[in-house]
Write a protein that holds these residues in place. Structure first.
Motif, mmCIF file in Angstrom:
data_model
loop_
_atom_site.group_PDB
_atom_site.id
_atom_site.type_symbol
_atom_site.label_atom_id
_atom_site.label_comp_id
_atom_site.label_asym_id
_atom_site.label_seq_id
_atom_site.Cartn_x
_atom_site.Cartn_y
_atom_site.Cartn_z
ATOM 1 N N MET A 1 -118.007 24.795 -22.542
ATOM 2 C CA MET A 1 -117.906 24.959 -21.092
ATOM 3 C C MET A 1 -116.869 26.035 -20.755
ATOM 4 O O MET A 1 -115.804 26.078 -21.360
ATOM 5 N N ALA A 2 -117.189 26.853 -19.806
ATOM 6 C CA ALA A 2 -116.197 27.836 -19.338
ATOM 7 C C ALA A 2 -115.031 27.098 -18.668
ATOM 8 O O ALA A 2 -115.187 25.943 -18.271
ATOM 9 N N ASN A 3 -113.893 27.782 -18.566
ATOM 10 C CA ASN A 3 -112.693 27.144 -18.002
ATOM 11 C C ASN A 3 -112.897 26.729 -16.552
ATOM 12 O O ASN A 3 -113.466 27.484 -15.766
ATOM 13 N N LEU A 4 -112.405 25.532 -16.230
ATOM 14 C CA LEU A 4 -112.382 25.108 -14.828
ATOM 15 C C LEU A 4 -111.079 25.605 -14.194
ATOM 16 O O LEU A 4 -110.138 25.973 -14.900
ATOM 17 N N SER A 5 -111.032 25.553 -12.890
ATOM 18 C CA SER A 5 -109.824 26.050 -12.206
ATOM 19 C C SER A 5 -108.660 25.103 -12.444
ATOM 20 O O SER A 5 -108.846 23.890 -12.618
ATOM 21 N N SER A 6 -107.449 25.659 -12.438
ATOM 22 C CA SER A 6 -106.299 24.767 -12.557
ATOM 23 C C SER A 6 -106.178 23.926 -11.294
ATOM 24 O O SER A 6 -105.678 22.812 -11.328
ATOM 25 N N ARG A 7 -106.689 24.431 -10.159
ATOM 26 C CA ARG A 7 -106.645 23.616 -8.941
ATOM 27 C C ARG A 7 -107.325 22.260 -9.174
ATOM 28 O O ARG A 7 -106.776 21.214 -8.852
ATOM 29 N N ILE A 8 -108.531 22.298 -9.814
ATOM 30 C CA ILE A 8 -109.242 21.018 -9.946
ATOM 31 C C ILE A 8 -108.734 20.206 -11.140
ATOM 32 O O ILE A 8 -108.618 18.978 -11.052
ATOM 33 N N THR A 9 -108.361 20.866 -12.221
ATOM 34 C CA THR A 9 -107.950 20.081 -13.390
ATOM 35 C C THR A 9 -106.560 19.465 -13.202
ATOM 36 O O THR A 9 -106.196 18.540 -13.904
ATOM 37 N N GLN A 10 -105.806 19.990 -12.231
ATOM 38 C CA GLN A 10 -104.461 19.424 -12.027
ATOM 39 C C GLN A 10 -104.384 18.397 -10.898
ATOM 40 O O GLN A 10 -103.301 17.901 -10.577
ATOM 41 N N ILE A 11 -105.521 18.066 -10.297
ATOM 42 C CA ILE A 11 -105.468 17.058 -9.217
ATOM 43 C C ILE A 11 -104.931 15.740 -9.773
ATOM 44 O O ILE A 11 -104.037 15.117 -9.203
ATOM 45 N N SER A 12 -105.494 15.308 -10.902
ATOM 46 C CA SER A 12 -105.011 14.091 -11.567
ATOM 47 C C SER A 12 -104.543 14.495 -12.948
ATOM 48 O O SER A 12 -105.360 14.676 -13.856
ATOM 49 N N PRO A 13 -103.229 14.654 -13.122
ATOM 50 C CA PRO A 13 -102.731 15.220 -14.371
ATOM 51 C C PRO A 13 -102.903 14.316 -15.591
ATOM 52 O O PRO A 13 -102.650 14.733 -16.706
ATOM 53 N N GLY A 14 -103.332 13.062 -15.390
ATOM 54 C CA GLY A 14 -103.519 12.165 -16.543
ATOM 55 C C GLY A 14 -102.233 11.439 -16.887
ATOM 56 O O GLY A 14 -101.250 11.523 -16.159
ATOM 57 N N GLY A 15 -102.243 10.720 -17.990
ATOM 58 C CA GLY A 15 -101.079 9.908 -18.343
ATOM 59 C C GLY A 15 -101.153 8.571 -17.623
ATOM 60 O O GLY A 15 -102.125 8.277 -16.920
ATOM 61 N N ASP A 16 -100.110 7.762 -17.775
ATOM 62 C CA ASP A 16 -100.104 6.427 -17.184
ATOM 63 C C ASP A 16 -99.938 6.540 -15.670
ATOM 64 O O ASP A 16 -98.919 7.012 -15.176
ATOM 65 N N ASP A 17 -100.958 6.131 -14.929
ATOM 66 C CA ASP A 17 -100.884 6.235 -13.474
ATOM 67 C C ASP A 17 -100.632 4.881 -12.816
ATOM 68 O O ASP A 17 -100.682 4.755 -11.597
ATOM 69 N N GLY A 18 -100.378 3.842 -13.627
ATOM 70 C CA GLY A 18 -100.077 2.527 -13.065
ATOM 71 C C GLY A 18 -101.319 1.797 -12.568
ATOM 72 O O GLY A 18 -101.217 0.763 -11.914
ATOM 73 N N TRP A 19 -102.498 2.336 -12.885
ATOM 74 C CA TRP A 19 -103.731 1.714 -12.379
ATOM 75 C C TRP A 19 -104.507 0.971 -13.469
ATOM 76 O O TRP A 19 -105.663 0.601 -13.276
ATOM 77 N N ASP A 20 -103.880 0.727 -14.617
ATOM 78 C CA ASP A 20 -104.592 0.045 -15.711
ATOM 79 C C ASP A 20 -105.010 -1.374 -15.328
ATOM 80 O O ASP A 20 -106.102 -1.822 -15.660
ATOM 81 N N VAL A 21 -104.115 -2.094 -14.632
ATOM 82 C CA VAL A 21 -104.441 -3.484 -14.257
ATOM 83 C C VAL A 21 -105.656 -3.485 -13.329
ATOM 84 O O VAL A 21 -106.563 -4.311 -13.468
ATOM 85 N N PHE A 22 -105.658 -2.541 -12.405
ATOM 86 C CA PHE A 22 -106.780 -2.445 -11.475
ATOM 87 C C PHE A 22 -108.084 -2.218 -12.239
ATOM 88 O O PHE A 22 -109.080 -2.911 -12.027
ATOM 89 N N ARG A 23 -108.039 -1.255 -13.181
ATOM 90 C CA ARG A 23 -109.271 -0.929 -13.927
ATOM 91 C C ARG A 23 -109.723 -2.137 -14.753
ATOM 92 O O ARG A 23 -110.910 -2.439 -14.830
ATOM 93 N N LYS A 24 -108.738 -2.832 -15.339
ATOM 94 C CA LYS A 24 -109.094 -4.006 -16.143
ATOM 95 C C LYS A 24 -109.761 -5.063 -15.252
ATOM 96 O O LYS A 24 -110.799 -5.635 -15.608
ATOM 97 N N ALA A 25 -109.175 -5.306 -14.068
ATOM 98 C CA ALA A 25 -109.733 -6.309 -13.152
ATOM 99 C C ALA A 25 -111.159 -5.943 -12.756
ATOM 100 O O ALA A 25 -112.049 -6.806 -12.721
ATOM 101 N N GLN A 26 -111.385 -4.663 -12.477
ATOM 102 C CA GLN A 26 -112.724 -4.260 -12.044
ATOM 103 C C GLN A 26 -113.733 -4.421 -13.173
ATOM 104 O O GLN A 26 -114.864 -4.847 -12.946
ATOM 105 N N SER A 27 -113.313 -4.132 -14.423
ATOM 106 C CA SER A 27 -114.310 -4.281 -15.494
ATOM 107 C C SER A 27 -114.553 -5.757 -15.808
ATOM 108 O O SER A 27 -115.676 -6.146 -16.133
ATOM 109 N N LEU A 28 -113.533 -6.616 -15.637
ATOM 110 C CA LEU A 28 -113.766 -8.056 -15.811
ATOM 111 C C LEU A 28 -114.741 -8.564 -14.748
ATOM 112 O O LEU A 28 -115.648 -9.347 -15.024
ATOM 113 N N LYS A 29 -114.546 -8.092 -13.517
ATOM 114 C CA LYS A 29 -115.446 -8.488 -12.419
ATOM 115 C C LYS A 29 -116.873 -8.062 -12.718
ATOM 116 O O LYS A 29 -117.820 -8.829 -12.548
#
Ligand code: PLP
Length: 387
Positions: free
Chosen positions: A1-29
């Motif tokens: 894939m050709a490079n995407l813009s840094s504008r879009i790839t930096q919206i969510s920089p990744g790493g621990d965003d504190g939303w793991d519990v939320f994601r776990k709850a949604q997948s259990l549901k």
């Protein structure tokens, strides 16, 4: 894939965003587990059938083509009158542009007032999308803490220090996640910082009909603020219309004219039948809004009564919005560890304070969005939970 813009790839920089519990709850549901979900700010009722009937009638009546880009005049006028009545600030339809939801309004407002690379301030704890919204607009998010010991009211002195070189300040009252409703003194301090540092104020008021203590004050009504404030509003929370994606920006005419150009080149307007439904919803008046807000008011009382019966956990009673924050620091755990343990042990899903920045660490945020009896049971369980 050709490079995407840094504008879009930096919206969510990744790493621990504190939303793991939320994601776990949604997948259990999703896997069929009986989770009591107190994570997300969405009503436990759907959009009222009378609003759906108005939507249906409008669509069948032919309002399915392109619609006026800044919004249909009747809706803009209705919004202007409503805002003028509630705030006392002279407002006409020329001060209003209709947007596809409050979130889109926040993005457009930042795009309107910041140039790429400029700093945009926001208050921590914050609604989860804030830093990403600012990055998506090309600006640099800069957080300013509001402390639990100040009832999560922002401190003008800290704001003043952070404001050097910044272009805008984003505030949210009534506040998600804290439930704080900014006092007049807080807002005067904010206005002074905006004047002193020539900042635009972006005021997120999507919870303005959910106030349990005191009154909602729009900073646009403060002296000299109407010309430097963009208010972001929405029918999502006030009318249980989250899925309709109907919001607006209210601001100076020149800014609205420029935002018209942005809408022409991005959304090309909102669906006419959704706008007609929104107009119908607004015409139902304050009693309807109070009916939509009532369950949260009731559940706030339920939670506060249960909290008063124990002395292990404290909460700052929420003055507005559909959440309550509980300080779980007496357990010695992080909000994330507590929320994880509560989910694993009792299948109750809450948001760790860490999902909303640094200042709410050691807290959990409870959305008051399940039926009263289940809500009361969940709070009882949570308050006696020994991790
Ligand atoms: N602002 C705040 C503080 C919110 O909590 C939300 C949604 O939860 C939004 C904005 C976005 O609302 P919407 O895009 O549905 O109008």
């Amino acid at each position: 894939m050709a490079n995407l813009s840094s504008r879009i790839t930096q919206i969510s920089p990744g790493g621990d965003d504190g939303w793991d519990v939320f994601r776990k709850a949604q997948s259990l549901k999703a896997a069929g587990e009986p989770i009591i979900d107190l994570t997300i700010g969405e009503h436990d009722v759907r959009t009222d059938p009378s609003i759906l009937a108005a939507m249906d009638a409008s669509a069948r009546g032919g309002h399915t083509g392109y619609s006026a880009i800044p919004g249909i005049e009747a809706l803009r006028s209705k919004l202007a009158t409503r805002i003028e009545t509630r705030t006392g600030v002279p407002t006409t339809s020329r001060n209003i542009i209709v947007m596809p939801g409050g979130q889109a309004s926040l993005f457009a407002a930042h795009l309107a007032v910041t140039d790429p690379g400029q700093s945009a301030l926001f208050i921590d704890p914050y609604y989860a999308t804030y830093p990403g919204t600012i990055r998506a607009a090309g600006a640099i998010p800069r957080r300013v803490p509001a402390r639990p010991e100040d009832g999560f009211q922002p401190d003008a002195r800290l704001l003043g220090q952070a404001a050097l070189g910044a272009k805008s300040l984003l505030i949210n009252t009534p506040n998600n996640p804290t439930g704080a409703v900014y006092t007049k003194q807080t807002l005067l301090g904010i206005a002074e910082v905006c004047h002193d540092h020539d900042l635009w104020l972006i005021s997120d008021e999507v919870y303005d009909t959910q106030v349990w203590n005191g009154i909602h004050r729009s900073p646009r009504a403060l002296e000299g603020m109407a010309e430097r404030t963009l208010v972001c509003g929405s029918l999502s929370k006030s009318h249980a219309m989250t899925g309709s994606r109907l919001g607006w920006i209210c601001g100076p005419e020149d800014a609205i004219d420029e935002l018209f150009n942005l809408s022409t080149n991005t959304t090309y307007g909102q669906p006419g039948f959704i706008q007609d439904a929104g107009l119908f919803a607004l015409q139902q008046g304050e009693d309807f809004e109070a009916k939509i807000a009532a369950p949260f008011k009731r559940r706030r009382e339920i939670a506060l009564e249960l909290l008063a019966k124990q002395n292990r956990f404290q909460a700052i009673p929420p003055d507005g919005a559909m959440y309550i924050m509980i300080d779980i620091r007496p357990t010695g755990m992080s909000g994330e560890a507590f929320a994880n343990a509560l989910l694993d042990t009792h299948k109750i899903a809450v948001m760790p304070g860490e999902s909303f920045g640094h200042s709410a660490a050691g807290h959990i945020r409870i959305a008051m969005t399940v039926a009263d009896d289940r809500f009361a049971q969940a709070i009882k369980t949570l308050l006696s939970f020994q991790p």
